[in-house]
Design a protein around this motif. Sequence first.
Motif, PDB file in Angstrom:
ATOM      1  N   ASP A  95     -20.538   9.552  29.536  1.00  0.00           N
ATOM      2  CA  ASP A  95     -20.268   9.252  28.229  1.00  0.00           C
ATOM      3  C   ASP A  95     -21.256   8.420  27.245  1.00  0.00           C
ATOM      4  OD1 ASP A  95     -19.355   7.037  29.493  1.00  0.00           O
ATOM      5  OD2 ASP A  95     -17.662   6.784  28.116  1.00  0.00           O
ATOM      6  N   GLN A  96     -22.336   7.862  28.189  1.00  0.00           N
ATOM      7  CA  GLN A  96     -23.512   6.943  27.450  1.00  0.00           C
ATOM      8  C   GLN A  96     -24.178   7.901  26.592  1.00  0.00           C
ATOM      9  OE1 GLN A  96     -24.870   3.938  30.169  1.00  0.00           O
ATOM     10  NE2 GLN A  96     -23.102   2.607  29.537  1.00  0.00           N
ATOM     11  N   HIS A  97     -23.991   8.315  25.509  1.00  0.00           N
ATOM     12  CA  HIS A  97     -24.607   9.488  24.921  1.00  0.00           C
ATOM     13  C   HIS A  97     -25.904   8.801  24.262  1.00  0.00           C
ATOM     14  CE1 HIS A  97     -21.239  11.752  25.379  1.00  0.00           C
ATOM     15  NE2 HIS A  97     -20.408  11.110  24.465  1.00  0.00           N
ATOM     16  N   ALA A  98     -26.019   7.560  23.966  1.00  0.00           N
ATOM     17  CA  ALA A  98     -27.370   7.151  23.501  1.00  0.00           C
ATOM     18  C   ALA A  98     -28.364   6.917  24.756  1.00  0.00           C
ATOM     19  CB  ALA A  98     -27.031   5.581  22.761  1.00  0.00           C
ATOM     20  N   LEU A  99     -28.023   6.555  25.863  1.00  0.00           N
ATOM     21  CA  LEU A  99     -28.727   6.460  26.947  1.00  0.00           C
ATOM     22  C   LEU A  99     -29.304   7.868  27.137  1.00  0.00           C
ATOM     23  CD1 LEU A  99     -30.149   5.370  29.386  1.00  0.00           C
ATOM     24  CD2 LEU A  99     -28.124   5.644  30.613  1.00  0.00           C
ATOM     25  N   ARG A 100     -28.288   9.043  27.270  1.00  0.00           N
ATOM     26  CA  ARG A 100     -28.782  10.523  27.491  1.00  0.00           C
ATOM     27  C   ARG A 100     -29.659  10.891  26.598  1.00  0.00           C
ATOM     28  NH1 ARG A 100     -26.661  13.664  31.184  1.00  0.00           N
ATOM     29  NH2 ARG A 100     -24.747  12.561  31.171  1.00  0.00           N
ATOM     30  N   GLN A 101     -29.369  10.365  25.418  1.00  0.00           N
ATOM     31  CA  GLN A 101     -30.652  10.925  24.358  1.00  0.00           C
ATOM     32  C   GLN A 101     -32.020  10.187  24.362  1.00  0.00           C
ATOM     33  OE1 GLN A 101     -28.944  11.415  20.199  1.00  0.00           O
ATOM     34  NE2 GLN A 101     -30.894  10.740  19.255  1.00  0.00           N
ATOM     35  N   ALA A 102     -31.851   8.958  24.849  1.00  0.00           N
ATOM     36  CA  ALA A 102     -33.103   8.173  25.148  1.00  0.00           C
ATOM     37  C   ALA A 102     -33.798   8.882  26.306  1.00  0.00           C
ATOM     38  CB  ALA A 102     -32.887   6.904  25.289  1.00  0.00           C
ATOM     39  N   TYR A 103     -33.170   9.217  27.314  1.00  0.00           N
ATOM     40  CA  TYR A 103     -33.643   9.777  28.523  1.00  0.00           C
ATOM     41  C   TYR A 103     -34.338  11.135  28.213  1.00  0.00           C
ATOM     42  CZ  TYR A 103     -33.357  12.084  33.298  1.00  0.00           C
ATOM     43  OH  TYR A 103     -33.717  12.588  34.339  1.00  0.00           O
ATOM     44  N   GLY A 104     -33.630  12.037  27.407  1.00  0.00           N
ATOM     45  CA  GLY A 104     -34.032  13.326  27.070  1.00  0.00           C
ATOM     46  C   GLY A 104     -35.494  13.102  26.230  1.00  0.00           C
ATOM     47  N   ARG A 105     -35.404  12.075  25.342  1.00  0.00           N
ATOM     48  CA  ARG A 105     -36.832  11.847  24.730  1.00  0.00           C
ATOM     49  C   ARG A 105     -37.870  11.747  25.572  1.00  0.00           C
ATOM     50  NH1 ARG A 105     -33.437   9.846  20.219  1.00  0.00           N
ATOM     51  NH2 ARG A 105     -33.907   7.727  21.298  1.00  0.00           N
ATOM     52  N   ALA A 106     -37.506  10.789  26.683  1.00  0.00           N
ATOM     53  CA  ALA A 106     -38.537  10.501  27.671  1.00  0.00           C
ATOM     54  C   ALA A 106     -39.141  11.563  28.539  1.00  0.00           C
ATOM     55  CB  ALA A 106     -37.890   9.527  28.603  1.00  0.00           C
ATOM     56  N   LEU A 107     -38.120  12.693  28.736  1.00  0.00           N
ATOM     57  CA  LEU A 107     -38.456  13.683  29.500  1.00  0.00           C
ATOM     58  C   LEU A 107     -39.220  14.541  28.504  1.00  0.00           C
ATOM     59  CD1 LEU A 107     -34.852  14.572  31.011  1.00  0.00           C
ATOM     60  CD2 LEU A 107     -36.929  14.090  32.416  1.00  0.00           C
ATOM     61  N   ILE A 108     -38.949  14.715  27.112  1.00  0.00           N
ATOM     62  CA  ILE A 108     -39.993  15.432  26.484  1.00  0.00           C
ATOM     63  C   ILE A 108     -41.344  14.869  26.492  1.00  0.00           C
ATOM     64  CG2 ILE A 108     -40.300  16.184  23.966  1.00  0.00           C
ATOM     65  CD1 ILE A 108     -37.550  16.153  23.358  1.00  0.00           C
ATOM     66  N   GLN A 109     -41.427  13.560  26.406  1.00  0.00           N
ATOM     67  CA  GLN A 109     -43.015  12.842  26.312  1.00  0.00           C
ATOM     68  C   GLN A 109     -43.389  13.098  27.820  1.00  0.00           C
ATOM     69  OE1 GLN A 109     -41.918   8.806  25.607  1.00  0.00           O
ATOM     70  NE2 GLN A 109     -41.684   9.255  23.410  1.00  0.00           N
ATOM     71  N   ALA A 110     -42.808  13.368  28.759  1.00  0.00           N
ATOM     72  CA  ALA A 110     -43.407  13.359  29.976  1.00  0.00           C
ATOM     73  C   ALA A 110     -43.535  15.247  30.331  1.00  0.00           C
ATOM     74  CB  ALA A 110     -42.212  13.185  31.166  1.00  0.00           C
ATOM     75  N   GLN A 111     -43.653  15.859  29.163  1.00  0.00           N
ATOM     76  CA  GLN A 111     -44.002  17.269  29.223  1.00  0.00           C
ATOM     77  C   GLN A 111     -43.158  18.085  30.251  1.00  0.00           C
ATOM     78  OE1 GLN A 111     -46.077  18.899  27.493  1.00  0.00           O
ATOM     79  NE2 GLN A 111     -46.423  17.019  26.453  1.00  0.00           N
ATOM     80  N   ARG A 112     -41.597  17.709  30.205  1.00  0.00           N
ATOM     81  CA  ARG A 112     -40.760  18.379  31.301  1.00  0.00           C
ATOM     82  C   ARG A 112     -39.593  18.895  30.208  1.00  0.00           C
ATOM     83  NH1 ARG A 112     -39.131  13.448  35.033  1.00  0.00           N
ATOM     84  NH2 ARG A 112     -37.482  15.218  35.917  1.00  0.00           N
TER      85      ARG A 112
END
Length: 580
Positions: A246-263
Amino acid sequence: MPLPFRRVMLAAALLAGLQAHAQDAAPPSAPAEAPTNSAMDAPLFYQLLIGEIELQNGQAGVAFQVLLDAARRTSDEELFKRVVNIAIQARAGDQALMASRAWAETVPTSVDALQSTVQLLALMNKPAEVPEPLTTLLRIAPAPQRPGFILALPRLFQRAPDAKAVLAALGPVLRAQGGPLRAPALYTEARLSLNAGENARALALTRELGQALPDNDDAMQLAVELMPTEPQAESLITERLQRKPDQHALRQAYGRALIQAQRPADAAREFRLLTEATPDNPAPWLALGALELDLKHPAAAEDALRESLKRLDTPAAGTDAEIKARADGRRQAWLMLSQAAEQRGDLKAAEAALQKVDKETLDVRYRRASLLARQGQVAAARKLLQPAADASDADARAAMLAEAQLMREQRDYAASLKVLKAATARFGGDPDLIYEQAMMTEKVGKFDEMESLLRKVIAIKPDYHHAYNALGYSLAERNQRLPEAKQLIEQALKLAPGEPFIVDSLGWVEFRLGNLAEAAKLLRQAHAGRPDAEIAAHLGEVLWASGARDEARSVFAEAARRDPANEALRETLDRLKVRP
């Protein structure tokens, strides 16, 4: 603001008059109170007065000396603060630091004096002198204040020109902290290590912080920032999200990091989970739509984008910034819906979606140009992207890049190269423009010129990982200088660990070297992170050469469904005579 001399005298006279009036008005029976003696004797009063007069007359240096002497004589902390501020306002850093140190010597128990000294040393870029006052500050400050002093250090030194020197100076002080100060010290040392480029050390400290405080959000913030250079940091995030989904802010930050990593495939998974957990929030729907579009899933993209619009179109009060953010979100949603319709080949729906966009910015003009070009009106499309005569350099550069990209999509590589050469000539040593020119130079078969341009990019910007990867891949694709190609690609991977296109290049060079098992392993990894048609073409060919032809056909078929016009995929299928 200190009073001018005349106003000081007037205030003193008024005060005396008021005191006399009060004595006259007092009832006769009231007992006389003992007089209160001021700590300020006549010489001190005169000294302060002279200091203020000199300051008003613009003689800050004289005022500083006079008032500093008075502060030393009286041990008055407010007066020391006044002296420090006089020096700061006069941009006299050395005097400010001298006054701050005099303050700390005169009042050894003063937390404010030590804090001022540490701040001034940071401002003056003297990290080597910080440990002594910092250690004393952490010893004498009230316990509740100490973590804050530690956590403030990265901000104090964020503009230091030598981040490694800051880490070397403060590291021993931070490592000496225990008990309640251990966690803030770990975070601060990790942050300073990250600033200094010592990412492995930052990761170790982040892991230790996570173990000391399993629910600490600072550790997760560091882990997200470390992901691009330290792939192991990702496991810290995934473990936390498994334990606390339920740590949605962390999941969103993780998702953005995956976008930056071209994944994008992995990022889409995380944003899909966010849409399930927070269905009323338009932001995850918008991000998911963009990712599905990138993955060439137009139907899924349209579904997500329409869900975002349902939430963005709901009337809601808010600040001006929130209202603007919602308007920007709606604009982006319609722009991407146009692109999704174009991917499906429904140009009429694509144009209808563009009509919903209120501002005719470059990205809107590009979509209109793309639609025109798809209908054979290439000249009109190019005209639409021409920069205005009075366009700024930034706008003109962006417009030229857009025109070059349009011509690349039309496979008119010579025209794209011509635009890029003009842009490079106009904007000088721009590494992005030179890189794009190199890519088009390769497309027209001028490989020596391409290599020269890419090496120029590397010379201008040694950490430009795309240039290493492009040169290595080009050599591997032409089956030339394979050991050098592998070395170049490995260098790119060091600069951008885990990026799927670079992993794909490494898999391809391993294939050229005859290492089929290693090639398949790397290409599967790349394809899992980014199921791009070109990566699929490489993976399918390696599987085909390895004898796993059913799996190869499956990979080819999926890629052909997603991106049937992909050049690399079509060439591979034709060459292998495969019909997926």
